[in-house]
Design a protein around this motif. Structure first.
Motif, PDB file in Angstrom:
ATOM      1  N   LEU A 114     -25.368 -76.181   4.109  1.00 48.95           N
ATOM      2  CA  LEU A 114     -24.029 -78.028   4.417  1.00 48.95           C
ATOM      3  C   LEU A 114     -22.942 -76.627   4.804  1.00 48.95           C
ATOM      4  O   LEU A 114     -22.759 -75.346   4.817  1.00 48.95           O
ATOM      5  CB  LEU A 114     -24.240 -77.997   3.214  1.00 48.95           C
ATOM      6  CG  LEU A 114     -23.996 -77.612   1.736  1.00 48.95           C
ATOM      7  CD1 LEU A 114     -22.288 -76.272   2.380  1.00 48.95           C
ATOM      8  CD2 LEU A 114     -23.705 -78.150   0.890  1.00 48.95           C
ATOM      9  N   ARG A 158     -27.367 -85.534   8.985  1.00 45.52           N
ATOM     10  CA  ARG A 158     -26.497 -85.225   8.057  1.00 45.52           C
ATOM     11  C   ARG A 158     -26.001 -86.415   7.242  1.00 45.52           C
ATOM     12  O   ARG A 158     -25.732 -87.088   6.967  1.00 45.52           O
ATOM     13  CB  ARG A 158     -25.313 -84.521   8.583  1.00 45.52           C
ATOM     14  CG  ARG A 158     -25.372 -83.280   9.540  1.00 45.52           C
ATOM     15  CD  ARG A 158     -24.179 -81.769  10.297  1.00 45.52           C
ATOM     16  NE  ARG A 158     -24.663 -80.490  10.893  1.00 45.52           N
ATOM     17  CZ  ARG A 158     -23.851 -80.538  10.828  1.00 45.52           C
ATOM     18  NH1 ARG A 158     -22.068 -80.142  10.271  1.00 45.52           N
ATOM     19  NH2 ARG A 158     -24.141 -78.974  11.215  1.00 45.52           N
ATOM     20  N   GLN A 179     -20.906 -81.356   4.683  1.00 44.90           N
ATOM     21  CA  GLN A 179     -21.587 -81.832   5.469  1.00 44.90           C
ATOM     22  C   GLN A 179     -22.908 -80.461   4.826  1.00 44.90           C
ATOM     23  O   GLN A 179     -23.903 -80.603   5.842  1.00 44.90           O
ATOM     24  CB  GLN A 179     -21.824 -82.002   6.934  1.00 44.90           C
ATOM     25  CG  GLN A 179     -20.330 -82.399   7.387  1.00 44.90           C
ATOM     26  CD  GLN A 179     -20.159 -82.564   8.701  1.00 44.90           C
ATOM     27  OE1 GLN A 179     -20.608 -82.103   9.538  1.00 44.90           O
ATOM     28  NE2 GLN A 179     -19.500 -83.200   9.227  1.00 44.90           N
ATOM     29  N   VAL A 182     -27.642 -81.012   5.924  1.00 40.13           N
ATOM     30  CA  VAL A 182     -28.057 -80.956   7.101  1.00 40.13           C
ATOM     31  C   VAL A 182     -29.636 -81.495   6.510  1.00 40.13           C
ATOM     32  O   VAL A 182     -29.953 -81.024   5.477  1.00 40.13           O
ATOM     33  CB  VAL A 182     -28.685 -79.537   7.518  1.00 40.13           C
ATOM     34  CG1 VAL A 182     -29.909 -79.999   9.111  1.00 40.13           C
ATOM     35  CG2 VAL A 182     -27.837 -79.329   8.173  1.00 40.13           C
TER      36      VAL A 182
END
Length: 418
Positions: free
Chosen positions: A333, A353, A401, A403
Protein backbone atom coordinates in the motif's frame (compact mmCIF):
# COMPACT_ATOMS: atom_id res chain seq x y z
CA UNK A 1 -6.35 -0.46 -42.12
CA UNK A 2 -4.16 -2.71 -39.97
CA UNK A 3 -0.53 -1.91 -40.61
CA UNK A 4 2.53 -4.10 -40.29
CA UNK A 5 4.60 -4.22 -37.14
CA UNK A 6 7.78 -2.13 -37.58
CA UNK A 7 10.95 -4.03 -38.43
CA UNK A 8 13.85 -4.29 -36.00
CA UNK A 9 15.80 -1.36 -37.50
CA UNK A 10 12.85 1.02 -37.16
CA UNK A 11 12.05 -0.25 -33.68
CA UNK A 12 15.66 0.29 -32.55
CA UNK A 13 15.61 3.82 -33.97
CA UNK A 14 12.31 4.52 -32.24
CA UNK A 15 13.85 3.51 -28.92
CA UNK A 16 16.32 6.39 -29.26
CA UNK A 17 14.18 9.13 -30.77
CA UNK A 18 10.61 9.98 -31.58
CA UNK A 19 9.16 12.60 -33.90
CA UNK A 20 12.64 13.98 -34.63
CA UNK A 21 13.49 14.47 -30.94
CA UNK A 22 15.67 12.33 -28.74
CA UNK A 23 13.69 10.70 -25.94
CA UNK A 24 15.67 12.66 -23.37
CA UNK A 25 14.86 15.93 -25.14
CA UNK A 26 11.20 14.94 -25.46
CA UNK A 27 10.97 14.13 -21.74
CA UNK A 28 12.65 17.40 -20.79
CA UNK A 29 10.34 19.45 -23.02
CA UNK A 30 7.25 17.62 -21.77
CA UNK A 31 8.19 18.21 -18.15
CA UNK A 32 8.98 21.88 -18.79
CA UNK A 33 5.72 22.47 -20.65
CA UNK A 34 3.57 20.64 -18.12
CA UNK A 35 5.33 22.25 -15.16
CA UNK A 36 4.93 25.86 -16.31
CA UNK A 37 3.63 27.86 -13.32
CA UNK A 38 0.74 29.22 -15.40
CA UNK A 39 -0.64 25.68 -15.64
CA UNK A 40 -1.28 25.12 -11.96
CA UNK A 41 -3.48 22.22 -10.84
CA UNK A 42 -7.12 23.11 -10.24
CA UNK A 43 -8.00 23.94 -6.66
CA UNK A 44 -11.06 22.54 -4.94
CA UNK A 45 -13.23 25.41 -6.20
CA UNK A 46 -11.81 25.12 -9.72
CA UNK A 47 -12.90 21.60 -10.67
CA UNK A 48 -15.22 23.17 -13.24
CA UNK A 49 -13.48 26.33 -14.29
CA UNK A 50 -14.84 29.73 -15.21
CA UNK A 51 -11.61 30.09 -17.17
CA UNK A 52 -10.06 27.05 -18.83
CA UNK A 53 -6.48 28.19 -18.46
CA UNK A 54 -5.44 26.23 -15.40
CA UNK A 55 -4.71 22.96 -17.11
CA UNK A 56 -1.63 21.31 -15.76
CA UNK A 57 -2.05 17.90 -17.35
CA UNK A 58 -1.10 15.89 -14.29
CA UNK A 59 0.39 15.97 -10.82
CA UNK A 60 4.12 16.51 -10.64
CA UNK A 61 4.72 13.14 -9.00
CA UNK A 62 2.84 11.44 -11.82
CA UNK A 63 5.08 13.11 -14.40
CA UNK A 64 8.08 11.79 -12.50
CA UNK A 65 6.49 8.33 -12.51
CA UNK A 66 5.52 8.35 -16.20
CA UNK A 67 8.86 9.69 -17.34
CA UNK A 68 8.06 10.18 -21.06
CA UNK A 69 10.72 7.59 -21.79
CA UNK A 70 8.90 5.57 -24.47
CA UNK A 71 5.85 5.65 -26.78
CA UNK A 72 2.53 4.28 -25.57
CA UNK A 73 2.12 0.54 -25.85
CA UNK A 74 -0.39 -0.73 -28.40
CA UNK A 75 -2.78 -1.83 -25.63
CA UNK A 76 -2.49 1.40 -23.63
CA UNK A 77 -5.94 2.84 -23.15
CA UNK A 78 -6.87 3.79 -19.62
CA UNK A 79 -3.59 3.62 -17.72
CA UNK A 80 -1.80 6.58 -16.16
CA UNK A 81 0.71 6.83 -19.00
CA UNK A 82 -2.04 7.10 -21.63
CA UNK A 83 -3.95 9.70 -19.60
CA UNK A 84 -0.84 11.82 -19.02
CA UNK A 85 0.42 11.64 -22.61
CA UNK A 86 -2.96 12.46 -24.15
CA UNK A 87 -3.63 15.28 -21.69
CA UNK A 88 -0.31 16.85 -22.51
CA UNK A 89 -0.91 16.46 -26.25
CA UNK A 90 -4.38 17.99 -25.90
CA UNK A 91 -3.03 20.99 -23.96
CA UNK A 92 -0.11 21.36 -26.38
CA UNK A 93 -2.56 21.59 -29.29
CA UNK A 94 -4.54 24.26 -27.45
CA UNK A 95 -1.40 26.29 -26.81
CA UNK A 96 0.10 25.78 -30.28
CA UNK A 97 -3.16 26.88 -31.93
CA UNK A 98 -3.13 30.11 -29.95
CA UNK A 99 -6.30 29.14 -28.09
CA UNK A 100 -4.76 29.77 -24.71
CA UNK A 101 -2.44 32.71 -25.42
CA UNK A 102 -3.57 34.44 -22.26
CA UNK A 103 -2.08 31.72 -20.08
CA UNK A 104 0.64 33.43 -18.13
CA UNK A 105 1.41 35.81 -21.00
CA UNK A 106 4.50 33.72 -21.77
CA UNK A 107 5.28 33.23 -25.49
CA UNK A 108 7.62 30.38 -24.56
CA UNK A 109 4.58 28.26 -23.76
CA UNK A 110 3.34 28.38 -27.34
CA UNK A 111 6.83 27.88 -28.71
CA UNK A 112 7.44 24.82 -26.52
CA UNK A 113 4.02 23.40 -27.43
CA UNK A 114 4.69 23.67 -31.17
CA UNK A 115 8.14 22.17 -30.80
CA UNK A 116 6.97 19.09 -28.95
CA UNK A 117 3.84 18.32 -31.01
CA UNK A 118 5.50 16.04 -33.61
CA UNK A 119 7.16 13.98 -30.89
CA UNK A 120 3.99 13.76 -28.81
CA UNK A 121 2.02 12.62 -31.86
CA UNK A 122 4.44 9.75 -32.31
CA UNK A 123 4.55 8.97 -28.59
CA UNK A 124 0.75 8.70 -28.46
CA UNK A 125 -0.08 7.04 -31.78
CA UNK A 126 2.90 5.27 -33.38
CA UNK A 127 1.87 1.85 -32.07
CA UNK A 128 -1.85 2.32 -32.56
CA UNK A 129 -1.70 3.14 -36.26
CA UNK A 130 0.29 -0.03 -36.80
CA UNK A 131 -2.17 -2.38 -35.15
CA UNK A 132 -5.88 -3.01 -35.14
CA UNK A 133 -6.17 -1.38 -31.74
CA UNK A 134 -6.39 -2.12 -28.03
CA UNK A 135 -7.59 -5.55 -26.89
CA UNK A 136 -10.15 -6.09 -24.17
CA UNK A 137 -13.35 -4.65 -25.64
CA UNK A 138 -16.22 -4.32 -23.21
CA UNK A 139 -18.25 -7.41 -22.44
CA UNK A 140 -21.94 -7.53 -23.33
CA UNK A 141 -22.76 -6.30 -19.83
CA UNK A 142 -20.60 -3.22 -20.41
CA UNK A 143 -21.59 -2.42 -23.99
CA UNK A 144 -22.73 1.18 -24.49
CA UNK A 145 -24.37 0.21 -27.77
CA UNK A 146 -26.57 -2.49 -26.18
CA UNK A 147 -30.11 -1.50 -25.10
CA UNK A 148 -29.64 -3.65 -22.00
CA UNK A 149 -26.85 -1.38 -20.82
CA UNK A 150 -29.11 1.67 -20.89
CA UNK A 151 -32.03 -0.24 -19.39
CA UNK A 152 -29.81 -1.16 -16.45
CA UNK A 153 -28.74 2.47 -16.07
CA UNK A 154 -32.40 3.49 -16.08
CA UNK A 155 -33.16 0.98 -13.35
CA UNK A 156 -30.45 2.63 -11.28
CA UNK A 157 -31.97 6.07 -12.00
CA UNK A 158 -28.80 6.92 -13.90
CA UNK A 159 -30.06 7.03 -17.50
CA UNK A 160 -29.99 10.82 -17.76
CA UNK A 161 -26.65 10.99 -15.99
CA UNK A 162 -25.28 8.51 -18.52
CA UNK A 163 -26.46 10.64 -21.45
CA UNK A 164 -24.90 13.71 -19.83
CA UNK A 165 -21.63 11.83 -19.29
CA UNK A 166 -21.60 10.81 -22.96
CA UNK A 167 -22.23 14.43 -23.94
CA UNK A 168 -19.38 15.59 -21.71
CA UNK A 169 -16.97 13.16 -23.34
CA UNK A 170 -18.03 14.35 -26.80
CA UNK A 171 -17.05 17.95 -26.02
CA UNK A 172 -13.35 17.67 -26.95
CA UNK A 173 -14.47 16.27 -30.32
CA UNK A 174 -17.05 19.03 -30.80
CA UNK A 175 -14.31 21.57 -30.17
CA UNK A 176 -12.07 20.04 -32.85
CA UNK A 177 -14.89 20.23 -35.41
CA UNK A 178 -15.73 23.80 -34.47
CA UNK A 179 -12.15 24.99 -34.81
CA UNK A 180 -11.21 23.11 -37.97
CA UNK A 181 -13.37 24.51 -40.80
CA UNK A 182 -12.30 22.03 -43.47
CA UNK A 183 -12.89 19.08 -41.14
CA UNK A 184 -16.23 20.51 -39.99
CA UNK A 185 -17.34 20.79 -43.62
CA UNK A 186 -16.41 17.20 -44.38
CA UNK A 187 -17.96 15.85 -41.20
CA UNK A 188 -20.90 18.23 -40.73
CA UNK A 189 -23.39 15.52 -39.65
CA UNK A 190 -21.14 14.32 -36.84
CA UNK A 191 -20.38 17.90 -35.86
CA UNK A 192 -24.08 18.72 -35.61
CA UNK A 193 -24.92 15.43 -33.94
CA UNK A 194 -22.24 15.76 -31.27
CA UNK A 195 -23.14 19.39 -30.60
CA UNK A 196 -26.82 18.44 -30.49
CA UNK A 197 -26.16 15.73 -27.91
CA UNK A 198 -24.26 18.18 -25.70
CA UNK A 199 -27.02 20.78 -26.05
CA UNK A 200 -29.86 18.33 -25.38
CA UNK A 201 -28.19 16.86 -22.32
CA UNK A 202 -27.63 20.34 -20.91
CA UNK A 203 -31.12 21.54 -21.87
CA UNK A 204 -32.87 18.40 -20.65
CA UNK A 205 -32.39 19.14 -17.00
CA UNK A 206 -29.19 17.12 -16.75
CA UNK A 207 -26.00 19.13 -16.30
CA UNK A 208 -23.64 18.30 -19.14
CA UNK A 209 -20.28 19.77 -18.21
CA UNK A 210 -21.72 22.03 -15.51
CA UNK A 211 -24.13 23.56 -18.00
CA UNK A 212 -21.45 25.30 -20.04
CA UNK A 213 -22.27 23.48 -23.27
CA UNK A 214 -20.12 23.19 -26.40
CA UNK A 215 -17.36 25.60 -27.27
CA UNK A 216 -16.57 26.25 -23.62
CA UNK A 217 -12.81 25.81 -23.98
CA UNK A 218 -12.91 22.74 -21.81
CA UNK A 219 -13.77 24.05 -18.38
CA UNK A 220 -14.25 20.43 -17.30
CA UNK A 221 -11.04 19.15 -18.88
CA UNK A 222 -10.18 17.19 -15.71
CA UNK A 223 -13.14 14.88 -16.37
CA UNK A 224 -12.31 13.95 -19.98
CA UNK A 225 -11.51 10.25 -20.13
CA UNK A 226 -8.14 9.30 -21.65
CA UNK A 227 -9.92 7.53 -24.50
CA UNK A 228 -12.01 10.61 -25.32
CA UNK A 229 -8.83 12.68 -25.42
CA UNK A 230 -7.24 10.07 -27.68
CA UNK A 231 -10.09 10.46 -30.19
CA UNK A 232 -9.84 14.25 -30.14
CA UNK A 233 -6.06 14.12 -30.47
CA UNK A 234 -6.29 11.66 -33.37
CA UNK A 235 -8.49 14.14 -35.22
CA UNK A 236 -6.30 17.09 -34.41
CA UNK A 237 -2.98 15.40 -35.04
CA UNK A 238 -4.19 13.78 -38.27
CA UNK A 239 -2.04 10.74 -37.55
CA UNK A 240 -5.11 8.74 -38.54
CA UNK A 241 -7.13 10.04 -41.52
CA UNK A 242 -9.66 12.45 -39.94
CA UNK A 243 -12.61 11.25 -41.98
CA UNK A 244 -11.95 7.66 -40.84
CA UNK A 245 -12.04 8.82 -37.22
CA UNK A 246 -15.24 10.77 -37.88
CA UNK A 247 -16.89 7.78 -39.54
CA UNK A 248 -15.93 5.46 -36.69
CA UNK A 249 -17.16 7.91 -34.04
CA UNK A 250 -20.40 8.69 -35.87
CA UNK A 251 -21.20 5.01 -36.42
CA UNK A 252 -20.54 4.25 -32.77
CA UNK A 253 -22.46 7.29 -31.52
CA UNK A 254 -25.44 6.40 -33.69
CA UNK A 255 -25.57 2.86 -32.27
CA UNK A 256 -25.21 4.14 -28.71
CA UNK A 257 -27.94 6.76 -29.06
CA UNK A 258 -30.38 4.34 -30.69
CA UNK A 259 -29.86 1.91 -27.82
CA UNK A 260 -30.23 4.72 -25.27
CA UNK A 261 -33.42 6.03 -26.92
CA UNK A 262 -34.94 2.52 -26.98
CA UNK A 263 -34.24 2.08 -23.28
CA UNK A 264 -35.25 5.62 -22.22
CA UNK A 265 -37.44 5.75 -19.08
CA UNK A 266 -41.00 6.93 -19.68
CA UNK A 267 -40.31 10.17 -17.83
CA UNK A 268 -37.01 10.90 -19.60
CA UNK A 269 -36.69 14.60 -20.41
CA UNK A 270 -34.05 14.19 -23.12
CA UNK A 271 -35.24 13.40 -26.66
CA UNK A 272 -32.35 11.85 -28.58
CA UNK A 273 -34.27 11.18 -31.81
CA UNK A 274 -33.25 14.44 -33.60
CA UNK A 275 -29.59 13.75 -32.85
CA UNK A 276 -29.87 10.19 -34.18
CA UNK A 277 -31.56 11.44 -37.35
CA UNK A 278 -28.95 14.12 -37.89
CA UNK A 279 -26.13 11.60 -37.73
CA UNK A 280 -27.58 9.70 -40.66
CA UNK A 281 -26.27 6.30 -41.71
CA UNK A 282 -22.56 6.12 -40.97
CA UNK A 283 -20.61 2.90 -41.33
CA UNK A 284 -17.42 2.23 -39.45
CA UNK A 285 -14.71 0.77 -41.69
CA UNK A 286 -12.60 -0.80 -38.95
CA UNK A 287 -8.88 -0.28 -38.43
CA UNK A 288 -7.16 2.02 -35.92
CA UNK A 289 -9.89 4.68 -35.95
CA UNK A 290 -12.60 2.14 -35.12
CA UNK A 291 -10.37 0.65 -32.43
CA UNK A 292 -9.96 4.07 -30.81
CA UNK A 293 -13.74 4.54 -30.88
CA UNK A 294 -14.34 1.07 -29.41
CA UNK A 295 -11.81 1.75 -26.66
CA UNK A 296 -13.65 4.95 -25.80
CA UNK A 297 -16.99 3.10 -25.60
CA UNK A 298 -15.55 0.43 -23.31
CA UNK A 299 -13.88 3.04 -21.09
CA UNK A 300 -17.04 5.14 -20.72
CA UNK A 301 -19.21 2.06 -20.09
CA UNK A 302 -16.94 0.90 -17.27
CA UNK A 303 -16.87 4.43 -15.85
CA UNK A 304 -20.68 4.72 -15.83
CA UNK A 305 -21.17 1.29 -14.27
CA UNK A 306 -18.67 2.06 -11.53
CA UNK A 307 -20.46 5.32 -10.71
CA UNK A 308 -23.96 3.83 -10.90
CA UNK A 309 -22.92 1.00 -8.55
CA UNK A 310 -20.97 3.15 -6.13
CA UNK A 311 -22.76 1.74 -3.09
CA UNK A 312 -22.00 -1.81 -4.23
CA UNK A 313 -18.36 -0.89 -4.70
CA UNK A 314 -18.30 0.62 -1.21
CA UNK A 315 -19.66 -2.67 0.15
CA UNK A 316 -16.93 -4.49 -1.78
CA UNK A 317 -14.36 -2.19 -0.14
CA UNK A 318 -15.69 -3.25 3.29
CA UNK A 319 -15.36 -6.94 2.35
CA UNK A 320 -11.79 -6.33 1.19
CA UNK A 321 -10.95 -4.69 4.51
CA UNK A 322 -12.30 -7.66 6.44
CA UNK A 323 -10.23 -9.98 4.28
CA UNK A 324 -7.15 -7.81 4.81
CA UNK A 325 -7.55 -8.27 8.57
CA UNK A 326 -7.04 -12.03 8.17
CA UNK A 327 -3.79 -11.82 6.18
CA UNK A 328 -0.48 -12.80 7.73
CA UNK A 329 1.39 -10.64 5.21
CA UNK A 330 -0.11 -7.14 4.63
CA UNK A 331 -1.07 -6.02 1.14
CA UNK A 332 1.30 -3.53 -0.50
CA UNK A 333 0.00 0.00 0.00
CA UNK A 334 0.82 3.68 -0.30
CA UNK A 335 0.21 6.02 2.65
CA UNK A 336 -0.45 9.75 2.27
CA UNK A 337 -0.66 12.59 4.80
CA UNK A 338 -2.12 15.69 3.16
CA UNK A 339 -3.08 19.17 4.47
CA UNK A 340 -6.42 20.95 4.15
CA UNK A 341 -7.46 21.80 0.57
CA UNK A 342 -4.78 19.58 -0.91
CA UNK A 343 -6.22 18.71 -4.33
CA UNK A 344 -5.37 15.62 -6.32
CA UNK A 345 -5.71 16.39 -10.03
CA UNK A 346 -7.94 13.70 -11.53
CA UNK A 347 -5.90 10.63 -12.39
CA UNK A 348 -6.08 6.86 -12.77
CA UNK A 349 -4.24 3.95 -11.17
CA UNK A 350 -2.70 1.03 -13.01
CA UNK A 351 -3.99 -1.39 -10.38
CA UNK A 352 -7.13 -1.90 -8.28
CA UNK A 353 -7.03 0.04 -5.01
CA UNK A 354 -8.90 0.88 -1.86
CA UNK A 355 -8.84 4.38 -0.42
CA UNK A 356 -8.98 3.99 3.38
CA UNK A 357 -9.17 7.15 5.48
CA UNK A 358 -7.46 6.69 8.84
CA UNK A 359 -7.78 10.23 10.22
CA UNK A 360 -9.45 13.37 8.88
CA UNK A 361 -11.90 13.64 6.01
CA UNK A 362 -11.70 14.01 2.23
CA UNK A 363 -14.10 14.64 -0.63
CA UNK A 364 -13.88 12.33 -3.63
CA UNK A 365 -15.17 12.95 -7.17
CA UNK A 366 -15.22 11.29 -10.58
CA UNK A 367 -17.70 13.44 -12.58
CA UNK A 368 -18.66 17.14 -12.46
CA UNK A 369 -20.81 17.84 -9.43
CA UNK A 370 -19.89 14.66 -7.56
CA UNK A 371 -18.92 15.25 -3.92
CA UNK A 372 -18.51 11.98 -2.01
CA UNK A 373 -17.37 12.64 1.56
CA UNK A 374 -15.12 9.94 3.02
CA UNK A 375 -14.63 10.09 6.82
CA UNK A 376 -12.16 8.44 9.16
CA UNK A 377 -12.73 4.69 9.22
CA UNK A 378 -14.45 4.65 5.81
CA UNK A 379 -13.17 3.25 2.52
CA UNK A 380 -14.03 3.30 -1.17
CA UNK A 381 -12.92 1.03 -3.99
CA UNK A 382 -11.31 2.44 -7.15
CA UNK A 383 -10.94 -0.10 -9.98
CA UNK A 384 -7.95 0.08 -12.29
CA UNK A 385 -8.25 2.81 -14.91
CA UNK A 386 -11.16 4.73 -13.33
CA UNK A 387 -10.72 8.51 -13.42
CA UNK A 388 -11.04 10.18 -10.02
CA UNK A 389 -9.69 12.92 -7.76
CA UNK A 390 -9.96 14.13 -4.17
CA UNK A 391 -9.30 16.98 -1.78
CA UNK A 392 -8.80 17.22 1.98
CA UNK A 393 -11.53 18.83 4.10
CA UNK A 394 -9.83 18.74 7.53
CA UNK A 395 -6.57 20.21 8.83
CA UNK A 396 -4.84 17.00 7.77
CA UNK A 397 -5.94 13.68 6.35
CA UNK A 398 -4.02 10.43 6.64
CA UNK A 399 -5.15 7.73 4.24
CA UNK A 400 -3.92 4.48 2.74
CA UNK A 401 -4.21 2.93 -0.71
CA UNK A 402 -3.69 -0.85 -0.59
CA UNK A 403 -3.43 -2.65 -3.93
CA UNK A 404 -6.16 -5.29 -4.33
CA UNK A 405 -5.02 -8.62 -5.85
CA UNK A 406 -6.63 -9.79 -9.08
CA UNK A 407 -7.87 -13.00 -7.46
CA UNK A 408 -10.05 -10.98 -5.05
CA UNK A 409 -12.10 -9.53 -7.91
CA UNK A 410 -14.47 -12.48 -8.25
CA UNK A 411 -16.46 -10.80 -5.49
CA UNK A 412 -16.35 -7.35 -7.14
CA UNK A 413 -19.48 -5.70 -8.62
CA UNK A 414 -19.88 -5.38 -12.38
CA UNK A 415 -17.38 -2.81 -13.64
CA UNK A 416 -15.08 -3.47 -10.73
CA UNK A 417 -12.23 -4.77 -12.82
CA UNK A 418 -13.38 -8.27 -13.72
Amino acid sequence: MTMATPDRTEADAGARSVGGLGLGDCAAMATRLAGHPALHPAQVDELSLDRPDYRRPQRGEDFDLVGFDRPLDVDAGVDLRALTYHRLLFVAHELADGLADDVGGDPALRRDARAILPALDRMCFASRVRHAGPPGAASDRLDLAAPGFWTALGERAAWGTGVAALALQMQPLVAVFQRTPTLAARCAPLHRGAAGLVGRAAGGGVAASSGHGPGNRHVDWQFYLPTALALANALRSRVVEPTEVAEAVAALLGRILRAAQTAAPSDADIDLAPVITDLGSWRSTGGPAAALAAGFAADLAAHLVWLSEFEAHTAFAARCRRRMATLSVPLPLDTFIEPRHMVSTTHVHDDHRLVIVETGEMVFWAVPGMRCRVKAGEAIYVPRGRLHGSSVLTETCRYHQPVIPEDWLADAPVGGGR
